[in-house]
Write an enzyme that holds these catalytic residues in place. Structure first.
Site, short mmCIF file in Angstrom:
data_model
loop_
_atom_site.label_atom_id
_atom_site.label_comp_id
_atom_site.label_asym_id
_atom_site.label_seq_id
_atom_site.Cartn_x
_atom_site.Cartn_y
_atom_site.Cartn_z
N ASP A 1 0.86 -1.18 0.00
CA ASP A 1 0.00 0.00 0.00
C ASP A 1 0.90 1.24 0.00
O ASP A 1 1.72 1.40 0.92
CB ASP A 1 -0.86 -0.02 1.28
CG ASP A 1 -2.19 0.68 1.09
OD1 ASP A 1 -3.20 0.20 1.63
OD2 ASP A 1 -2.20 1.72 0.39
N ASP B 1 -3.07 4.77 -2.35
CA ASP B 1 -4.09 5.32 -1.46
C ASP B 1 -4.59 6.68 -1.95
O ASP B 1 -3.78 7.57 -2.23
CB ASP B 1 -3.45 5.48 -0.06
CG ASP B 1 -4.47 5.84 0.99
OD1 ASP B 1 -5.42 5.06 1.18
OD2 ASP B 1 -4.34 6.91 1.61
N GLU C 1 -6.72 3.59 -5.61
CA GLU C 1 -7.90 3.82 -4.78
C GLU C 1 -8.36 5.24 -5.06
O GLU C 1 -7.60 6.19 -4.83
CB GLU C 1 -7.63 3.66 -3.29
CG GLU C 1 -8.94 3.68 -2.49
CD GLU C 1 -8.89 4.41 -1.16
OE1 GLU C 1 -7.98 5.23 -0.96
OE2 GLU C 1 -9.75 4.15 -0.32
N HIS D 1 -11.04 -2.54 4.86
CA HIS D 1 -10.77 -2.07 6.23
C HIS D 1 -11.44 -0.74 6.53
O HIS D 1 -11.37 -0.24 7.66
CB HIS D 1 -9.26 -1.98 6.42
CG HIS D 1 -8.66 -0.95 5.54
ND1 HIS D 1 -8.47 -1.14 4.18
CD2 HIS D 1 -8.27 0.30 5.80
CE1 HIS D 1 -7.97 -0.03 3.66
NE2 HIS D 1 -7.84 0.87 4.61
N ASP D 2 -12.08 -0.14 5.49
CA ASP D 2 -12.77 1.14 5.69
C ASP D 2 -14.28 0.99 5.74
O ASP D 2 -14.98 1.98 6.02
CB ASP D 2 -12.48 2.09 4.52
CG ASP D 2 -11.06 2.58 4.52
OD1 ASP D 2 -10.54 2.88 3.42
OD2 ASP D 2 -10.45 2.64 5.60
O1 TEU Z 1 -9.36 5.74 2.45
C1 TEU Z 1 -9.80 6.81 1.65
C2 TEU Z 1 -11.24 7.01 1.85
O2 TEU Z 1 -11.96 7.36 0.97
C3 TEU Z 1 -11.73 6.75 3.21
O3 TEU Z 1 -11.53 7.98 3.92
C4 TEU Z 1 -13.15 6.35 3.19
O4 TEU Z 1 -13.88 7.22 2.36
C5 TEU Z 1 -13.65 6.49 4.58
O5 TEU Z 1 -12.71 5.86 5.39
C6 TEU Z 1 -15.01 5.81 4.70
O6 TEU Z 1 -15.38 5.84 6.04
C7 TEU Z 1 -7.94 5.58 2.44
C8 TEU Z 1 -7.61 4.43 3.36
O7 TEU Z 1 -8.21 3.24 2.86
C9 TEU Z 1 -8.14 4.77 4.73
O8 TEU Z 1 -7.96 3.68 5.64
C10 TEU Z 1 -7.38 5.99 5.23
O9 TEU Z 1 -7.93 6.38 6.48
C11 TEU Z 1 -7.51 7.15 4.23
O10 TEU Z 1 -7.31 6.77 2.88
C12 TEU Z 1 -6.43 8.17 4.53
O11 TEU Z 1 -5.18 7.61 4.21
#
Ligand code: TEU
Length: 564
Positions: free
Chosen positions: A99, A205, A262, A335-336
């Site tokens: 990542d 990311d 992403e 994970h989000d």
């Molecule tokens: O996530 C980007 C993102 O869009 C997230 O903020 C998502 O929209 C949100 O978490 C939904 O609740 C990436 C990573 O996957 C995330 O874990 C990080 O927190 C974020 O970027 C910042 O690096």
């Protein structure tokens, strides 16, 4: 267009290392823990493993705040541990995807430390510093109305720097200025180094967020908020120029390395433009339309009742829109996101079959499926019983803002229980010991409340488990290239009245070598016609040769798969 690269027929398994398996007993998952489980991954039959950030970090955002891009966080282990994992995966025919968090660093990264201390520092222009502007009563305030995705303004005043600095996420995640060529050079070198170290590819990311519009203009504030989260402001030409540059460098170094972008808010048109098979600047995008439609205005904290018709429309639009022209990461959770088995499935009896249906949808769709750890077990949301159990910065900031807005504690707990990212970040349950056998120490986050019922050991021993069905589906995808490459045709488009009692109809056994290559035993499928189902006649619109049908009888105890 060319669709013969390895990732066009691969299944990727996403691992959140903190919560996968803890080998050294400190309560946090680690690389040696993943190494201990590579045979489990081989048994599943996945082709690549994506690790969320494993670099040194203060863990303000669990590693998405990188303080050193080229080392391994001591809590996860050492570079040697990472190389050992890389080799163990490779021996079993699996690649390692890392990542790269290139939109921002940690505020503890040496670049930011140098930049904030000295306006003359060569690193000053690595970030967006701004003196602020004076409002009518002479008060100094941020240069625009952008909001942080983790609450509050996207600008924080820094005493040391005597300036505001931009952070689209937490204040401990200052955004990098990609307009500054030394930033692009430094990051490209980091990508190259990881390729030399054997990375099989990258997940970039929020890579579309690097296209900050010149002049940093105000955006349209979100209804009821002082802040704007206006992704329409993003400068697409800039994104294409910078991402294209990075993509070419990666491919020049290793054409086999996959580049996954992403891209929150990406439109289907952009996805087609950026992943177009004949001249991509990303091998695939991670899109968000299907994980934001169930929140008012895309706001996850204003949940709407789940509307399967809307989900199907969005899913169909992207599947049909991309078929044969572009490529995407097919996912339902990560994970989000909250757990799909809670988000997309009604509670109660249908959960088990619903979870099978979700994995069937995931693993028979056009694109590269991303199975997030625990989805093979059908884990539902963790749903903590107290706010103190939450670890995620997004959830903790949100809870504070809801409390300040007067929301009752139990309503905050209910909302987080439904939408917090922590729902999918609790440890994987491996055995029937109370904490699921994840660690012999104290877990950094509460264990899953249903660990005892859904753990790996129990499902490995049960041929009717979701784990077994998911493994079969991965094998099926191997047997049916149509699953990944075939056009997506909703059943109503073929007018076929599918016989209701039709069950899974899987012609060839999965090629044994698929599993042998991973040192796991082959997994024969049910022979056609077994289970007493009526055969699908070849002249029926849905019996057409080359069509992949994944159907099942929907009896609640069935572990068969179901029609998407
Ligand atoms: O996530 C980007 C993102 O869009 C997230 O903020 C998502 O929209 C949100 O978490 C939904 O609740 C990436 C990573 O996957 C995330 O874990 C990080 O927190 C974020 O970027 C910042 O690096």
């Amino acid at each position: 267009g060319a669709r013969s690269s390895w990732w066009h027929s691969a299944v990727v398994y996403e691992i959140y290392p903190m919560s996968f398996y803890d080998a050294d007993g400190d309560g946090v998952g680690d690389l040696r823990g993943i190494l201990a489980k590579v045979d489990y991954l081989a048994h599943l039959g996945v082709d690549a493993v994506w690790l969320t950030p494993i670099y040194p970090s203060p863990w303000a955002d669990n590693g998405y705040d990188v303080a050193d891009y080229l080392s391994v966080h001591p809590a996860f282990g050492t570079l040697e541990d990472l190389y050992a994992l890389r080799d163990a995966l490779r021996k079993r025919g699996m690649r390692l995807i890392l990542d790269l968090v290139f939109n921002h660093t940690s505020d503890e990264h040496p670049w930011f430390q140098a930049a904030r201390l000295d306006p003359q520092s060569p690193f000053r222009d690595f970030y967006y510093f701004h003196p602020g502007i004076r409002d009518e009563d002479g008060e100094r305030r941020p240069p625009n109305n952008w909001g942080s995705f983790f609450g509050g303004s996207a600008w924080t005043w820094d005493e040391q720097a005597q300036a505001y600095y931009l952070h689209l996420f937490d204040r401990k995640q200052p955004d990098l200025n990609w307009d500054h060529p030394p930033v692009r050079r430094a990051l490209t070198d980091i990508a190259r180094t990881w390729l030399v170290r054997g990375a099989g590819g990258f997940r970039l990311d929020v890579i579309n967020f690097i296209g900050k519009p010149r002049g940093l203009p105000n955006g349209r504030p979100e209804p009821g908020s002082a802040y704007a989260y206006d992704l329409d402001l993003l400068d697409r030409e800039k994104v294409e120029r910078y991402v294209g540059e990075l993509y070419r460098v990666v491919k020049a170094q290793n054409p086999e390395a996959v580049v996954i972008g992403e891209t929150p808010g990406v439109t289907l048109e952009e996805a087609l433009r950026w992943t177009r098979l004949e001249a991509p600047i990303l091998d695939m995008v991670i899109a968000f339309d299907h994980v934001t439609f169930d929140g008012e205005g895309g706001n996850k904290w204003r949940p709407l009742p789940f509307d399967v018709g809307r989900f199907k429309k969005i899913w169909t639009r992207w599947q049909k829109g991309l078929s044969g022209r572009g490529w995407w990461a097919v996912y339902l959770g990560n994970h989000d996101q909250p757990r799909p088995a809670s988000r997309y499935v009604r509670d109660g009896a249908y959960r088990a079959v619903g979870a099978v249906a979700l994995n069937a949808l995931l693993l028979t769709a056009y694109g590269t499926p991303f199975l997030y750890q625990g989805e093979e077990l059908g884990l539902p949301n963790a749903g903590f019983s107290s706010l103190a159990e939450y670890r995620d910065v997004e959830s903790r900031n949100a809870a504070r803002l809801f409390r300040e807005a007067g929301m009752a504690e139990e309503d905050i707990l209910a909302l987080l229980g439904r939408r917090s990212r922590d729902n999918a970040r609790v440890p994987i349950p491996w055995t029937d010991d109370p904490a699921g056998g994840f660690t012999r120490g104290n877990p950094w986050i509460s264990p899953h409340p249903r660990a005892g019922e859904l753990h790996v050991a129990r499902q490995l021993a049960d041929p009717g488990s979701l784990l077994a069905a998911t493994r079969a589906l991965i094998g099926l995808r191997r047997a049916f290239p149509a699953a990944a490459h075939g056009p997506f045709v909703p059943l109503e488009d073929v007018g076929g009245d599918v016989p209701p009692e039709v069950i899974a109809y899987l012609r060839p056994a999965v090629p044994a070598e698929h599993f042998a290559a991973r040192g796991a035993e082959a997994h024969p499928f049910a022979e056609p016609g077994s289970g007493g189902a009526r055969e699908i006649s070849r002249d029926s619109p849905v019996g057409r040769p080359g069509t992949l049908l994944v159907l099942a009888n929907l009896s609640p105890d069935s572990a068969a798969v179901t029609v998407p």
